[in-house]
Design an enzyme around this catalytic site. Structure first.
Site, PDB file in Angstrom:
ATOM      1  N   TYR A  15     -47.288   1.165  39.388  1.00  0.00           N
ATOM      2  CA  TYR A  15     -46.973   1.396  40.803  1.00  0.00           C
ATOM      3  C   TYR A  15     -47.558   2.735  41.247  1.00  0.00           C
ATOM      4  O   TYR A  15     -47.239   3.780  40.685  1.00  0.00           O
ATOM      5  CB  TYR A  15     -45.452   1.381  40.938  1.00  0.00           C
ATOM      6  N   ASP A  40     -37.551   0.827  34.446  1.00  0.00           N
ATOM      7  CA  ASP A  40     -37.327   0.659  35.877  1.00  0.00           C
ATOM      8  C   ASP A  40     -37.197  -0.841  36.114  1.00  0.00           C
ATOM      9  O   ASP A  40     -38.198  -1.570  36.078  1.00  0.00           O
ATOM     10  CB  ASP A  40     -38.497   1.270  36.666  1.00  0.00           C
ATOM     11  N   ILE A  84     -36.160  -2.491  38.773  1.00  0.00           N
ATOM     12  CA  ILE A  84     -35.982  -2.695  40.211  1.00  0.00           C
ATOM     13  C   ILE A  84     -36.259  -4.129  40.645  1.00  0.00           C
ATOM     14  O   ILE A  84     -35.730  -4.602  41.648  1.00  0.00           O
ATOM     15  CB  ILE A  84     -36.839  -1.683  41.009  1.00  0.00           C
TER      16      ILE A  84
END
Lengths: 464, 444
Positions: free
Chosen positions: A145, A230, A232
């Protein structure tokens, strides 16, 4: 004397990258079905807009949450004053239950080990501040990302050393590329404090396999470093293989023997799974009480609004709602994913096989004029300006192989996605024609003429 | 080498340091309150919290407004059509309506004597987030900011902890009512220079916490002249701007002063929040307003780490734009604060306890040096502990605010109802009477 800080004048915020430049172009000329049908379609934003109807129905049935009430009694004053960085207990309880539910209740979470933060953006930065000194490094599987360049490095002074993953094995993490990254950090005199993975992956849309998780846990145990997972996108897994959280992997006996629990931390947020990025709800989950203590204090710099905590505490405590939402969300994501993959395939473009996320990792290597990042940028610009799609170039995600692009599919209506696919098809067709013919004045004839002749009526009526 | 040692090494120095300040002895009072909180009926002998600068006086007005404006909530039938757009809105510029409304509100609070440009409004996670953020923008680790004493204790954390910035105190004294003087500023600056400390700016809180005073025009001009001459930044934390209740005084904002004098505006920045003026600390609405374009751009990017929830932005955009309501709220808030201040300080006067004359804030700066056996900080701590343990009031000792003179205490009065305030006053009056009796008995 220099007037501003180094942080203010450097470009570690990363906002000069193509990732953000594409956004800016989109903002200048945004697509609108009626007002601007020839505008740029935003496919660079990993947002989940597919299941709002489920949220809105729930809101209609639960007026108390809206009106600062609990069981009909006003709790406005209590909420207005509530700024305890431990977070609203009702919210944390509901959030950990939701996190467990997403993991099919194979793991459970303790609300006392959860720290609320202003989005995952803040959670990731806070963990850097807690775990690393300026000049230390975290290893990240690439592609990753683009926002990490800002979130992990900017104000913390931490470095990122990429773990270069390759298409030859579908970008999986291997022992060899892990070691290479670690050695590279050593060569650069950077002390490695940990590894940060995104699982499911952004931009790949794949979930980590059991083997990869075991590899990572073994690696951090040996090196005595941290692992941040992460998660998410954990609620966006729409196909097999099923999602395995790092917490679940830790429960394996071989890992239980080592005291590696204290080195593993999860980051979460409601921005992707629930589609609520505006509400700024992030969280850190850690079994390391020192990390929880330090992160809790740091969360003062970015607490979650009590108004929002209250609304979500009621919403997520409604198990009927969460069950329906999770299922419906996955169903819709799966459909969109299939639509994009099939549509691109028709145009001769393949995607990395994926089972999660709000995007596809698209292989356009065959469309590059040369195997270079310059050629990739050229292609990206064509897609942006001529085709009118803002997609994310693989280089902005630190991919080592030119020609990969991330296309988001969950932040628009089905019609808009349909149009995007048709624009791509037209572009590819014209591209084929142009690459076969010697270049003449055909360069002057822009693709936009091809693309914008298409209207809703011209296109085949697709299955809804 | 025990596991504890290697556990500790796992974390950063930041995480394991005590610069967050929460191990400070001043939390003694808070802990006492937490374990034995006052309640008028359930626990009338409990500790009354007078260490928390909260504004609870106008919730009735705000609640009424919320009831009458269901479309301000994106969850009600009236407002739910906005739900999706608001829920996905994470643009760090903030909702246009919100920024506009905040700029207008800030102008109103300053009596419409200045206007604020919504394009310069940057969000943050409360003023806590804004203060840290402006440090990240203006100073590198090792740089320093001047701060007049006494000052808000949490500045030690907010301005220094993760930023690595140092604070250099500018000593203010009771002999001139703690005014910030040119000589105090120059003296602090010189001292820092001699120690090779790079001063990047000065941060002031106006109205002052803990003093409750409003800076006069001359002082503000002196400050601007000083920072301008030294080419350093001026950060004005105006978080208490709408808590001015004195009838002969109104807030003179830095934004007004710079209209009246030549200065480099690139050095001027305002920190604001709705936590005190509106009594909404839970909503985490912090604002940074800078006259420096580069700082606006940079801080806006940084605000990603602490944006205001769009749900909250939406609610407040509507509330702050309701001119009639805001006018009523500001006027009523001012009246109620004034009454509290007068009731409390008059009650203290009855037993010979004076407070620094002030016109703003949610507290008063109480002078108890007549009760100290000796003018030392040790004695201040003795009296302070007595007040917590026997009188059962959690008040804040001046030393926690880095006050240079012992005997001062900050006492909050806006975070409770009238009954509780009466009980608190009575307890103080009885305590003072007992202390004086004790003194007289000794002298006999």
């Amino acid at each position: 004397m220099k007037l501003l800080s180094s942080k203010a004048t450097c470009n570690s915020h990363g906002q000069d990258s193509s990732y953000f430049l594409g956004w800016q172009e989109y903002e200048k000329n945004p697509y609108h079905e009626v007002d601007n049908p020839t505008g740029i379609i935003q496919m660079g934003l990993a947002e989940n807009q597919l299941s709002f109807h489920v949220l809105e129905s729930w809101l209609a049935e639960n007026p108390d949450a809206a009106g600062f009430k609990r069981n009909g009694e006003s709790i406005f004053r209590e909420l207005a004053l509530f700024q305890d960085y431990h977070g609203l207990p009702a919210f944390k309880n509901a959030l950990v239950d939701f996190m467990a539910e997403i993991r099919d209740n194979r793991v459970s979470f303790d609300p006392n080990k959860l720290v609320l933060t202003a989005g995952a953006t803040s959670a990731n930065e806070t963990l850097m501040f807690c775990l690393a000194e300026p000049g230390c490094a975290f290893l990240l599987p690439a592609p990753y990302y683009p926002g990490f360049d800002r979130d992990l490095k900017w104000r913390t002074g931490v470095e990122i050393v990429p773990i270069h993953c390759s298409s030859s094995n579908n970008f999986q993490i291997t022992e060899s590329n892990l070691n290479k990254a670690y050695d590279e950090a050593q060569r650069r005199n950077l002390k490695v404090k940990g590894i940060l993975v995104t699982n499911p992956s952004n931009p790949l849309g794949t979930t980590l396999s059991r083997d990869e998780l075991d590899l990572l846990i073994t690696f951090i145990t040996t090196k005595g470093i941290h692992l941040i997972s992460d998660e998410i996108y954990s609620g966006t897994v729409f196909a097999s293989p099923r999602f395995i959280s790092v917490m679940e992997a830790l429960m394996e006996n071989k890992h239980k023997k080592n005291n590696v629990w204290k080195q593993v931390h999860i980051v979460y947020s409601l921005s992707k799974d629930l589609g609520l990025p505006g509400f700024r709800v992030g969280a850190i989950y850690s079994n390391n009480e020192d990390v929880v203590a330090a992160a809790t204090k740091m969360s003062s710099f970015g607490l979650v609004s009590s108004q929002t905590q209250h609304l979500l505490s009621v919403m997520l405590a409604d198990k009927k709602f969460t069950k329906v939402y999770i299922l419906e969300n996955k169903k819709r994501l799966k459909k969109r994913h299939e639509m994009l993959v099939a549509g691109l395939k028709d145009a001769g473009i393949n995607c990395l096989k994926s089972n999660a996320g709000l995007f596809c990792w698209v292989d356009m290597r065959h469309m590059l004029t040369s195997k270079t990042f310059e050629a990739e940028v050229d292609l990206w610009k064509k897609v942006l300006f001529q085709v009118g799609l803002n997609v994310s170039a693989g280089s902005s995600c630190h991919c080592t192989e030119p020609g990969w692009f991330r296309f988001c599919f969950a932040n628009m209506s089905q019609e808009t996605l349909d149009l995007s696919i048709h624009r791509m098809k037209a572009f590819v067709d014209s591209y084929k024609i142009n690459t076969r013919r010697p270049k003449r004045n055909s360069a002057r004839r822009t693709l936009s003429q091809w693309v914008f002749r298409l209207s809703l009526q011209d296109r085949k009526h697709e299955e809804r | 080498m025990g596991r504890q040692c290697s556990d500790y090494q796992l974390l950063s120095k930041l995480a394991t340091s005590v610069r967050h300040g929460e191990n400070s002895p001043y939390f003694y009072g808070w802990k006492k309150y937490d374990s034995n909180p006052f309640h008028p009926t359930k626990n009338p002998d409990g500790v009354i919290q007078m260490g928390l600068a909260e504004n609870q006086l106008c919730f009735d007005l705000i609640e009424e407004w919320i009831k009458e404006n269901p479309k301000a909530s994106i969850c009600t039938a009236d407002g739910v059509h906005d739900f999706k757009d608001i829920a996905i809105f994470q643009d760090y510029h903030g909702l246009w309506n919100f920024r506009n409304a905040v700029a207008k509100f800030m102008g109103k609070v300053r009596g419409e004597r200045v206007t604020f440009d919504p394009e310069r409004i940057v969000m943050s996670g409360g003023a806590t987030g804004a203060n840290e953020m402006i440090m990240f923008c203006l100073a590198d680790p090792g740089d320093a900011f001047l701060v007049p004493t006494p000052y808000y204790p949490a500045f030690d954390r907010d301005l220094r902890w993760r930023t690595g910035v140092h604070l250099v105190p500018v000593t203010c004294e009771s002999s001139n009512n703690f005014k910030i003087t040119k000589s105090a500023l120059e003296s602090a600056y010189e001292k820092a220079r001699e120690a090779n400390t790079k001063i990047k700016g000065l941060i002031i809180t106006n109205p002052s916490n803990p003093l409750g005073t409003v800076l006069d025009t001359d002082t503000l001009k002196t400050i601007v002249t000083f920072t301008n001459e030294k080419n350093i930044h001026l950060v004005c934390d105006e978080i208490y701007s709408a808590t001015v209740f004195g009838c002969h005084n109104h807030l003179i904002s830095i934004s007004e002063v710079i209209e009246e004098m030549e200065c480099n505006r690139d050095l001027i920045h305002i920190v604001y929040s709705l936590s005190k003026d509106l009594g909404l600390p839970g909503f985490r609405v912090g604002i940074l307003y800078s006259y420096n374009d580069t700082v606006v751009t940079c801080s806006r990017r940084m605000s990603s780490f602490g944006l205001v929830s769009s749900q909250t932005q939406h609610l407040l955009a509507l509330m702050l734009s309701d001119d009639a309501f805001i006018e009523k709220l500001l006027s009523e808030s001012s009246k109620r604060l004034k009454k509290r201040y007068e009731d409390f300080t008059n009650g203290l006067k009855e037993v010979g306890i004076g407070c620094l004359e002030s016109d703003a804030g949610l507290f008063c700066w109480m002078d108890l040096h007549s009760l100290l056996k000796e003018p030392t900080f040790e004695e201040e701590t003795v009296i302070w502990r007595l007040i917590i343990d026997e009188v059962k009031l959690n008040i804040s000792p001046g030393s926690s605010f880095h006050c240079s003179e012992p005997g001062w205490f900050r006492v909050c009065f806006a975070n409770m109802d009238d009954t509780t305030l009466d009980v608190a006053l009575q307890r103080i009056q009885e305590f003072v009477a007992r202390q004086k009796e004790g003194e007289e008995a000794k002298n006999v």
